[in-house]
Design an enzyme around this catalytic site. Structure first.
Site, PDB file in Angstrom:
ATOM      1  CD  GLU A   1      -3.275  -0.342   2.074  1.00 13.58           C
ATOM      2  OE1 GLU A   1      -4.176  -1.182   2.123  1.00 13.58           O
ATOM      3  OE2 GLU A   1      -3.127   0.547   2.929  1.00 13.58           O
TER       4      GLU A   1
ATOM      5  CE  LYS B   1     -11.030   2.306   3.979  1.00 15.87           C
ATOM      6  NZ  LYS B   1     -10.525   2.965   5.161  1.00 15.87           N
TER       7      LYS B   1
ATOM      8  CG  HIS C   1       8.299 -29.577   1.389  1.00 13.14           C
ATOM      9  ND1 HIS C   1       8.934 -30.742   1.047  1.00 13.14           N
ATOM     10  CD2 HIS C   1       8.940 -29.099   2.491  1.00 13.14           C
ATOM     11  CE1 HIS C   1       9.909 -30.984   1.911  1.00 13.14           C
ATOM     12  NE2 HIS C   1       9.935 -29.993   2.808  1.00 13.14           N
TER      13      HIS C   1
END
Ligand code: PA5
Length: 458
Positions: free
Chosen positions: A299, A438, A328
């Site tokens: 951000e 937002k 793995h």
């Protein structure tokens, strides 16, 4: 103690994929300038670098500790409602400094401190499941939002508040509520002013969400689960002093400054097309930090425009990975796939215990060693195999995991972001992309004043 090992990014180790010492030295004068700019910005209360002073001012720490004495015996659980910077630091502190299965311990084993749930999504299935695990009568709810209006956080708060009132009644509900929010505006601030909460804490105006872990955002849940928040802040302060924050520096100070070296190495590799930064802790406890760092780095540095208004669409992509588990799963790619990454190992020298692998009925090479030795051997092998394949990597080494070292780690990475912002010539402290998301959400849900965003969406 905490230190940065960066020899595996050098030309001597990873050849043409490495950096020459001279190239690093060329930045010494830039370091002096950038450090001075950061100092000036920290001193300007109007700018968003308030996080840098938090370890020096112990903001609202006494108030938090006073609350701790009052609630410790009255409640059993703390539920944090928040998202992004209002949740990730809480999780990182909890996972690094408390037992992995903290909530399954008895109250006695927890020394009377509270269980902690951090609810940072709005998935109805998860909420349903959470409700099976908490007894609202014994639960404190800490709703955290700097803006005080974030839809995800408020929606879960309204649901929980409604259930709480049904359980304990409106008057008593207040005693269960802690509000942590910005100082002036926002819906949560209005709730504080109207007396909805027993306790309220402030997120200073000049401390952004993802930089707020050492403010009441992270400190309330840390203190209520028994983490020594004064030591945490002291660790951060020591790192600030070590990096000479607030002081003048000379070119020779550059290589001793782990935050700047971390930023610089990442910056140089970004310029060379290595756009991915993998953070790989060799410690389950530090995995929460890889998540916290992912937000901090992404951000802060992912920006459309530079400081001059040019479109640059810049920003490294942080990725999290876990040793040994992801050996793995991911290591094959890191070693043999595109050489477009820098790997950052988070390494711990001393674990809290040592566990021996006992004798088995059959002879086996593992028997007689410890899990610690195996863990370290795998970490060393991974570093060696990546270096051998010319994959640049650095290690941030913690002597052990404690409040002090975690405080240092937090401050070092936050400061690194500030330096990196200057190197990339972008504003590391805004988040226009998040804010736009937002606003679109508010518009879609019919919030007044956001009609123009609805038009844009159409
Ligand atoms: O760093 C940031 O500013 C964001 O990621 C915020 O932390 C996140 O959007 C939550 O915002 P708020 O705390 O205002 O609810």
């Amino acid at each position: 103690m905490i230190y940065l090992k960066y020899s595996n990014v050098l030309f001597e180790k990873v050849k043409e994929h490495g950096i020459k010492q001279q190239e690093i030295q060329n930045y010494e004068n830039d370091f002096v300038k950038i450090h001075s700019v950061i100092n000036q910005k920290i001193n300007n209360e109007q700018l968003m670098l308030g996080w840098a002073k938090l370890p020096f001012i112990n903001f609202e720490v006494d108030k938090i500790l006073k609350m701790l004495l009052e609630v410790k015996n009255k409640f059993d659980t703390l539920l944090v409602l928040g998202i992004g910077g209002s949740a990730l630091g809480n999780i990182a502190l909890q996972t690094s400094l408390r037992d992995k299965f903290w909530n399954s311990l008895t109250k006695k084993q927890r020394n009377g401190y509270l269980k902690l749930y951090v609810f940072d999504n709005i998935d109805p299935d998860s909420l349903k499941s959470l409700l099976k695990h908490i007894d609202l009568k014994k639960t404190l709810i800490n709703v955290i939002s700097k803006a005080g209006d974030t839809a995800e956080t408020l929606s879960t708060f309204f649901i929980l508040y409604n259930l709480l009132v049904k359980k304990v009644g409106k008057t008593k509900a207040k005693k269960h509520i802690i509000i942590t929010t910005g100082p002036k505006t926002g819906f949560l601030r209005e709730l504080v002013n109207k007396g909805y909460s027993q306790y309220d804490f402030t997120i200073p105006e000049n401390v952004g969400g993802r930089f707020s872990v050492l403010s009441p955002v992270g400190l309330v849940s840390a203190a209520l689960t028994g983490i020594n928040i004064k030591k945490l802040l002291l660790g951060a302060k020591n790192m600030a002093e070590y990096c000479l924050v607030g002081k003048n520096v000379t070119p020779q100070d550059m290589k001793k400054n782990p935050a700047f070296m971390f930023a610089l190495i990442n910056y140089i590799f970004y310029q060379r097309g290595k756009h991915i930064c993998v953070m790989m802790p060799y410690s389950d406890k530090l995995y929460g930090f890889a998540d916290w760092f992912r937000q901090l780095w992404a951000e802060s540095l992912g920006k459309e425009k530079d400081n001059n208004g040019n479109i640059v669409n810049v920003g490294p992509t942080p990725v999290k990975s876990l040793g040994v588990t992801d050996q793995h799963s991911q290591l094959q790619l890191y070693r043999e796939g595109p050489n477009d990454k820098i790997i950052v190992f988070l390494s711990v020298e001393r674990f809290t215990c040592e566990i021996k692998i006992p004798k088995f009925l059959e002879q086996h090479y593992l028997c007689g060693h410890t899990l610690n030795e195996l863990f370290k051997a795998e970490e060393k092998s991974t570093i060696a195999s990546l270096t051998h394949a010319k994959r640049p990597n650095i290690s941030i080494v913690l002597s052990q995991i404690s409040e002090e070292t975690v405080g240092k780690l937090i401050y070092m990475l936050e400061l690194a972001v500030a330096y990196a912002g200057e190197l990339f010539n972008i504003d590391a402290f805004n988040q226009p992309g998040v804010v736009l998301g937002k606003n679109y959400t508010y518009a879609l849900l019919g919030r007044k004043g956001y009609e123009k965003y609805l038009e844009e969406l159409k």
